[in-house]
Design a protein around this motif. Structure first.
Motif, short mmCIF file in Angstrom:
data_model
loop_
_atom_site.label_atom_id
_atom_site.label_comp_id
_atom_site.label_asym_id
_atom_site.label_seq_id
_atom_site.Cartn_x
_atom_site.Cartn_y
_atom_site.Cartn_z
N MET A 31 0.83 -1.19 0.00
CA MET A 31 0.00 0.00 0.00
C MET A 31 0.87 1.25 0.00
O MET A 31 2.06 1.19 0.31
N LYS A 32 0.26 2.38 -0.33
CA LYS A 32 1.01 3.62 -0.43
C LYS A 32 1.49 4.13 0.92
O LYS A 32 2.59 4.67 1.04
N ALA A 33 0.66 4.01 1.94
CA ALA A 33 1.05 4.50 3.27
C ALA A 33 2.17 3.64 3.84
O ALA A 33 2.10 2.41 3.81
N ILE A 34 3.18 4.29 4.36
CA ILE A 34 4.30 3.57 4.98
C ILE A 34 3.98 3.24 6.43
O ILE A 34 4.19 2.12 6.90
N VAL A 35 3.44 4.22 7.16
CA VAL A 35 3.13 4.04 8.58
C VAL A 35 1.62 3.80 8.72
O VAL A 35 0.81 4.61 8.31
N LYS A 36 1.25 2.67 9.26
CA LYS A 36 -0.14 2.31 9.55
C LYS A 36 -1.05 2.35 8.32
O LYS A 36 -2.05 3.08 8.30
N PRO A 37 -0.75 1.57 7.29
CA PRO A 37 -1.68 1.46 6.16
C PRO A 37 -2.96 0.77 6.60
O PRO A 37 -2.95 -0.10 7.47
N ASN A 38 -4.07 1.16 5.98
CA ASN A 38 -5.37 0.58 6.31
C ASN A 38 -5.66 -0.57 5.35
O ASN A 38 -6.26 -0.37 4.30
N PHE A 39 -5.25 -1.78 5.71
CA PHE A 39 -5.42 -2.93 4.83
C PHE A 39 -6.89 -3.31 4.66
O PHE A 39 -7.25 -3.98 3.71
N ASP A 40 -7.73 -2.88 5.58
CA ASP A 40 -9.13 -3.30 5.59
C ASP A 40 -9.97 -2.53 4.56
O ASP A 40 -11.00 -3.03 4.10
N ASN A 41 -9.56 -1.32 4.20
CA ASN A 41 -10.37 -0.48 3.30
C ASN A 41 -10.10 -0.79 1.84
O ASN A 41 -9.00 -1.18 1.45
N LYS A 42 -11.12 -0.55 1.01
CA LYS A 42 -10.95 -0.61 -0.43
C LYS A 42 -10.23 0.66 -0.90
O LYS A 42 -10.19 1.67 -0.20
N THR A 43 -9.69 0.60 -2.11
CA THR A 43 -9.05 1.77 -2.69
C THR A 43 -10.07 2.90 -2.85
O THR A 43 -11.20 2.67 -3.27
N ILE A 44 -9.65 4.11 -2.50
CA ILE A 44 -10.52 5.28 -2.63
C ILE A 44 -10.43 5.80 -4.05
O ILE A 44 -9.36 6.22 -4.51
N ARG A 55 -6.91 6.46 -5.96
CA ARG A 55 -6.75 6.20 -7.39
C ARG A 55 -7.79 7.00 -8.15
O ARG A 55 -8.91 7.18 -7.67
N VAL A 56 -7.43 7.48 -9.35
CA VAL A 56 -8.36 8.28 -10.12
C VAL A 56 -9.53 7.43 -10.58
O VAL A 56 -9.42 6.21 -10.72
N THR A 57 -10.67 8.06 -10.83
CA THR A 57 -11.87 7.35 -11.24
C THR A 57 -11.84 7.01 -12.71
O THR A 57 -11.00 7.51 -13.47
N GLY A 58 -12.78 6.15 -13.11
CA GLY A 58 -12.94 5.82 -14.52
C GLY A 58 -11.81 5.01 -15.11
O GLY A 58 -11.47 5.14 -16.28
#
Length: 341
Positions: free
Chosen positions: A15-28, A335-338
């Motif tokens: 994931m993009k976050a280095i510190v405490k990534p949220n593995f539970d969420n879907k990509t925004i 991530r960008v839409t479409g």
């Protein structure tokens, strides 16, 4: 045999976050992370962080309207306020001074090697470095060396300085895998055919090797392991988060509609052991000093043989930096839409 770790019905990747990534969420999925982060901060009642985040967006918008010779000043203050928002959310100490300064070597030649950036032992950049577990010592780098270590302008760098080797090896299908009938898990990724030579494999960073069990494609893997049982197990998530933070320092991405990940090669004296956020922050601070105090020098740089490299950095760093900071604040991937794989 081993297979990908599945979490929420999908293979678990970096994931993009280095510190405490949220593995539970879907990509925004969003064309702008500004509004999402703003709503996130409001939901978390982070009033002070919200103020700095909104200030950062104001400077961001101003930067888009200014010419290259002026925009580094507002771009730096965009970065500064976004960094403050992150540190407030993470309950880190925010200093009054910037923690970085610049100077020029006495040579009269206009060169990125003569533009020196100093990391201080205290200040906001020092706090950012502490957040990412980066070196806290007083260090100096040339602006040229810093730009060499930024993946999102690396093509521009290599076309400008053709004698220097490429520093970033593209990887595809990065995933965490687990050995069957075992708790043992690790990270692996695939190298494209044109980057699968023995020379490239010899330049992999420490603790990476080729997985010889794959015959039809070139798979590299991390040699150290972590323990995984289930996504419902807090101990497994904790193990993964710690492991992810350690390897993420060598795995970098470029802001793009695609998932563009790279591994930073080894064995180069020009490698800086710092991440994209702190290096981008420091480089833009240096350019903002030139824009404020010696704009004639900045103009000379923008008219030199490395003008395209500087232009690419000034323009592309805005999107890259804010995307990375947004992920660090929320723990989410954006991530960008479409767009569909």
């Amino acid at each position: 045999m081993h297979k990908p770790i599945m979490f929420n019905r999908k293979p678990m990747s970096i994931m993009k976050a280095i510190v405490k990534p949220n593995f539970d969420n879907k990509t925004i999925l969003t064309d702008s992370c500004w509004q999402y982060v703003e709503m996130w901060l409001k939901r978390k009642h982070e009033k002070d962080a919200l103020f700095y985040w909104q200030q950062s967006q104001h400077f961001y918008n101003a930067s888009l309207t200014l010419p290259l010779i002026s925009s580094p000043l507002t771009s730096y203050y965009c970065f500064l306020n976004a960094a403050k928002a992150l540190l407030i959310v993470k309950k880190a100490l925010i200093a009054d001074h910037h923690g970085v300064s610049g100077r020029q070597n006495k040579e009269t030649k206009v060169s990125l090697n003569n533009e020196i950036v100093s990391f201080k032992g205290a200040g906001l950049l020092h706090s950012l470095s502490r957040h990412f577990d980066e070196p806290l010592s007083l260090e100096e780098y040339s602006l040229k060396n810093i730009l060499y270590n930024l993946p999102f302008i690396h093509r521009a760098y290599n076309l400008t300085y053709t004698s220097e080797p490429e520093l970033f090896i593209p990887i595809i299908n990065p995933v965490f895998v687990k050995k069957e009938k075992s708790k043992e898990a690790w990270f692996e990724a695939e190298l494209e055919q044109q980057h699968s030579s023995k020379h490239t494999l010899n330049k992999l960073p420490e603790k990476y090797e080729r997985d010889e069990s794959y015959k039809e494609k070139c798979i590299i893997r991390r040699t150290d392991r972590f323990y995984w049982t289930s996504g419902r197990d807090s101990g497994s998530i904790k193990n993964l988060t710690s492991y992810h933070k350690k390897i993420r320092k060598q795995l970098l991405y470029i802001y793009s509609p695609n998932r563009l990940w790279y591994i930073k090669r080894n064995a180069s004296i020009s490698i800086i052991n710092r991440g994209t956020i702190t290096l981008t922050f420091a480089a833009m601070h240096k350019l903002s000093e030139l824009a404020r105090y010696t704009p004639q020098v900045l103009e000379a740089h923008l008219e030199s043989q490395h003008s395209w490299l500087l232009s690419e950095f000034i323009k592309k760093s805005l999107l890259q930096f804010i995307d990375e900071i947004s992920s660090e604040i929320t723990g989410d991937d954006f991530r960008v839409t479409g767009f569909r794989n």
